[in-house]
Design an enzyme around this catalytic site. Structure first.
Site, PDB file in Angstrom:
ATOM      1  N   GLY A  82       0.837  -1.205   0.000  1.00  0.00           N
ATOM      2  CA  GLY A  82       0.000   0.000   0.000  1.00  0.00           C
ATOM      3  C   GLY A  82       0.863   1.243   0.000  1.00  0.00           C
ATOM      4  N   ASN A  83       0.257   2.368   0.276  1.00  0.00           N
ATOM      5  CA  ASN A  83       1.035   3.614   0.379  1.00  0.00           C
ATOM      6  C   ASN A  83       0.361   4.552   1.374  1.00  0.00           C
ATOM      7  OD1 ASN A  83      -0.836   5.474  -1.141  1.00  0.00           O
ATOM      8  ND2 ASN A  83      -0.477   3.913  -2.703  1.00  0.00           N
ATOM      9  N   HIS A  84       1.005   5.701   1.615  1.00  0.00           N
ATOM     10  CA  HIS A  84       0.544   6.584   2.695  1.00  0.00           C
ATOM     11  C   HIS A  84      -0.541   7.572   2.296  1.00  0.00           C
ATOM     12  CE1 HIS A  84       3.493   5.119   5.459  1.00  0.00           C
ATOM     13  NE2 HIS A  84       4.492   5.376   4.620  1.00  0.00           N
ATOM     14  N   SER A  85      -1.102   7.452   1.104  1.00  0.00           N
ATOM     15  CA  SER A  85      -2.106   8.433   0.688  1.00  0.00           C
ATOM     16  C   SER A  85      -3.297   8.441   1.662  1.00  0.00           C
ATOM     17  CB  SER A  85      -2.606   8.082  -0.721  1.00  0.00           C
ATOM     18  OG  SER A  85      -3.746   8.838  -1.012  1.00  0.00           O
TER      19      SER A  85
ATOM     20  N   ALA B 210      -3.556   7.532  -5.336  1.00  0.00           N
ATOM     21  CA  ALA B 210      -2.181   7.037  -5.431  1.00  0.00           C
ATOM     22  C   ALA B 210      -2.277   5.541  -5.715  1.00  0.00           C
ATOM     23  CB  ALA B 210      -1.441   7.299  -4.136  1.00  0.00           C
TER      24      ALA B 210
END
Ligand code: CTP
Length: 397
Positions: A205-208, A273
């Site tokens: 995943g990512n921090h968006s 994102a």
């Protein structure tokens, strides 16, 4: 300008309550029909009689008055717009948590019109983390916050926390009624991260946070567009009038939702994102650790922006985002071209207070006609207004 508009004003217990008298006067002068609800503690600051005289309507405070029940649902439905000014820290916290222990809160919870909030408090309270969380929650409900101003505070200190001046609030209300340039248009917005599963418990995943995309969806809806927000896994749970939310988890789900919605969309804003790579296979069982290293094979995901750019129809406007930390301008222009976008919104990771997780953003917009506009760092709500202003300019150019 506000001729015939029905405006409900909520007044809460704050020294800034005296400004609501001026606000009522300005609204009446502008042709609006005004009704006022006060909380019990607001009456410690100004009298219902003053507000009743200025608004030319009875001022309501209690759910039950003189043996009769104040119909909060009908009051909420009566209004074209509800504004709470001043909004105290206490009422703000209750609103963010769905508490309903007075008439004002009951009407707030029942109202299905646009809601504007003008907070007022001392600087330390304004900067407290709980206030920040409450403001974010209220914004995620689609409520419009009029930023506090800097100046002398009731405590005698100088700082942030003063309620916006009545003239500023009036301008904001005027804008909300006038800016319906996107009436009849349909918009598709993506927001948040995507999670690409590795096994039943792990993902890439990512921090968006999804805040920027949610703010854009809210702004497009505020200008009259019917919006579909395709939202990846985000802690924000928006509930915005005019915005239909499609929750997705993976890039594939986001891709499919966008393919379905894009043909009928006039405006497409891809602010999610999206993971560029996903595991080739997802283990059905939890992967156990072993002695050696673990290699996970990743395959490219579908590039949603590029796919929609290739399929773009005449009159459709496509906006993409770029988050870069070097050669920003060059990469943004490359994305504009490669993805057949009409506009790329660039945030640089080198700018303080810009990008993932922040409440502010600092962007440069690159348009296919060669325009390049750099903005100051601002709250994401205002960045969304700037982006939508550019979209409207381009749409009607
Ligand atoms: N995007 C998309 N689908 C993807 C990946 C990205 O729609 N699979 C969109 C994003 O929503 C954003 C833009 O494309 O609008 C970002 O472009 P992208 O080329 O993916 O940028 P990066 O992820 O930063 O990748 P790189 O710069 O390495 O190309």
């Amino acid at each position: 300008m506000l001729n015939g508009k029905k405006i409900l004003i909520g007044v809460t217990g704050s020294i800034a309550a005296y400004k609501s008298l001026l606000l009522v006067r300005l609204l009446i002068k502008a042709g609006a029909e005004v009704k006022v609800i006060m909380t019990a503690s607001a009456k410690d600051f100004i009298t219902p009689l003053s507000l009743a005289t200025l608004s030319k309507n009875q001022v309501l405070t209690d759910l039950f008055e003189e043996g009769s029940w104040a119909n909060h649902v009908m009051l909420g439905r009566w209004a074209d717009l509800m504004i709470i000014a001043p909004l105290s820290c206490n009422t703000m916290a209750k609103m963010a948590n769905g508490i309903c222990d007075n008439l004002l809160l009951a009407v707030y919870l029942s109202a299905n019109c646009p809601i504007v909030l003008a907070p007022a408090m001392d600087e330390d309270m304004w900067k407290h983390p709980s206030t920040k969380i409450n403001i974010e929650t209220l914004q995620s409900f689609g409520n419009k916050i009029i930023p506090v101003e800097k100046g002398e505070l009731a405590s005698g200190l100088y700082g942030d926390g003063r309620m916006a001046e009545p003239e500023t609030i009036l301008n904001c209300i005027n804008e909300m009624f006038c800016k319906k340039e996107l009436e009849g248009k349909k918009a598709l917005v993506t927001a948040g991260p995507t999670y690409e599963p590795i096994d039943p418990v792990r993902f890439i995943g990512n921090h968006s946070s999804g805040k920027m995309g949610v703010a854009i969806a809210a702004e497009l809806a505020a200008r009259g567009a019917g919006v579909c927000l395709v939202l990846g896994p985000s802690s924000i749970k928006p509930d915005i009038p005019g915005v239909v939310i499609k929750h997705v988890t993976t890039s594939k789900e986001m891709f499919e939702a966008c393919l379905e919605k894009s043909p009928s969309s006039d405006i497409i804003v891809m602010s999610a994102a999206v993971a560029d790579y996903a595991p080739v296979s997802v283990s059905r069982e939890k992967i156990k650790k072993t002695e050696g290293s673990l290699i996970i094979e990743l395959a490219k995901t579908d590039d949603i922006l590029k796919t929609l750019g290739d399929k773009k129809t005449k009159g459709q406007l496509l906006v993409g985002f770029a988050l870069e930390n070097h050669n920003e301008r060059e990469y943004a222009l490359k994305k504009l071209n490669d993805k057949n976008a009409d506009m790329i919104v660039l945030n640089s990771m080198n700018d303080e207070g810009a990008g993932f997780g922040y409440d502010t953003n600092k962007v440069t917009i690159f348009e296919k006609n060669g325009n390049e506009i750099s903005y100051e760092r601002k709250p994401k709500q205002q960045v969304a207004e700037d982006i939508v202003d550019r979209i409207i300019k381009m749409l009607y150019a």
